[in-house]
Design an enzyme around this catalytic site. Sequence first.
Site, mmCIF file in Angstrom:
data_model
loop_
_atom_site.group_PDB
_atom_site.id
_atom_site.type_symbol
_atom_site.label_atom_id
_atom_site.label_comp_id
_atom_site.label_asym_id
_atom_site.label_seq_id
_atom_site.Cartn_x
_atom_site.Cartn_y
_atom_site.Cartn_z
ATOM 1 C CE LYS A 178 -2.511 -1.177 3.495
ATOM 2 N NZ LYS A 178 -1.629 -2.890 3.779
ATOM 3 C CB THR A 179 4.024 2.473 2.011
ATOM 4 O OG1 THR A 179 2.772 2.076 2.674
ATOM 5 C CG2 THR A 179 4.953 3.340 1.665
ATOM 6 C CG ASP A 207 0.012 3.460 6.973
ATOM 7 O OD1 ASP A 207 -0.990 2.489 6.160
ATOM 8 O OD2 ASP A 207 1.482 2.634 7.211
ATOM 9 C CB THR A 213 -4.841 -3.273 8.205
ATOM 10 O OG1 THR A 213 -4.819 -2.829 9.541
ATOM 11 C CG2 THR A 213 -3.646 -2.547 7.609
ATOM 12 N NE ARG A 238 6.145 -4.533 5.099
ATOM 13 C CZ ARG A 238 5.538 -3.585 5.543
ATOM 14 N NH1 ARG A 238 5.039 -4.124 6.549
ATOM 15 N NH2 ARG A 238 5.424 -2.227 5.178
#
Length: 362
Positions: A82-83, A127, A176, A235
Amino acid sequence: MNWDDTAPSAATDPALAADRLVGAAADGEDTAVEAALRPKDLGEFVGQERVREQLDLVLRAARARGATADHVLLSGAPGLGKTTLSMIIAAEMGAPIRITSGPAIQHAGDLAAILSSLQEGEVLFLDEIHRMSRPAEEMLYMAMEDFRVDVIVGKGPGATAIPLELPPFTLVGATTRAGLLPPPLRDRFGFTGHMEFYAPLELERVIHRSAGLLDVEIDAEGAAEIAGRSRGTPRIANRLLRRVRDYAQVKADGVITRDTASRALDVYEVDARGLDRLDRAVLTALLKLFGGGPVGLSTLAVAVGEERETVEEVAEPFLVREGLLARTPRGRIATPAAWAHLGLVPPQQQPGATGQQGLFGA
């Protein structure tokens, strides 16, 4: 998951899962390395085909009109990109990006200070937007729709609202837990994209790309072995790649093969399905101590020697997604796949048993 609306989730709070190699939350090392590994445009971005295609249309249309892009909401589990996508949006639009988070905005004045300093066309990445305070949230409604905020000066009867015009900007919100966003806020986003977990082949592409940037030699089977233990999350794949690289440099010839990757991840207690020590401890207690359940969450947590929240928020989501554990009104139960994964044989029902108890437990 933690169902308290105001409490941080263990999936996103590093303090609750800081020692987990397969935790999706970013630690300090991840943040530093991800900056070098992040793709710079949509063409380099691996996976999320549907979201990528839709977002490409939104950005290309905005550039053709010479306007700022619509506000974008990205939802999904931590570590899915997302980032990265927010930074790509800014790069594709040729605009600067401002990064902040919902927990950092506890007052409407905090948000007003950020919004008033934005440049025209700038991208504001927010975020964990669902954790923003309610007063700031209500101020954001007007800012997103009318590019205006009302700043309150003074207190009590003498308070005055001063309208402040804002330059057009693009808000990219990431969450999230999209269900916690109020409908008025969700409705103000022009584009909403849900990030899915990655397929193993997509993770292999991510690993090969990251290995090239890290100057690590890896073969196809080695990448497949790491991808299979990465929980569908880029990640985690990149973190496992770095740990396997360390093992290959010390214990092997520096080349990551399937055997090297397997031995390295065995050292770090990440098994073939991506389960770590905590995951296996939960399953082992459920199977060996409680016969597969049902058992209450608190009892299971005591048996594992962990806090209730740790079991519920850190271990259970992945076990449920993998079909190894189920939540029922009577408690947690293990599935046949859990018995098979640990190499155990489930207890057989007694002859003539129906699996249900009578009225008086007979």
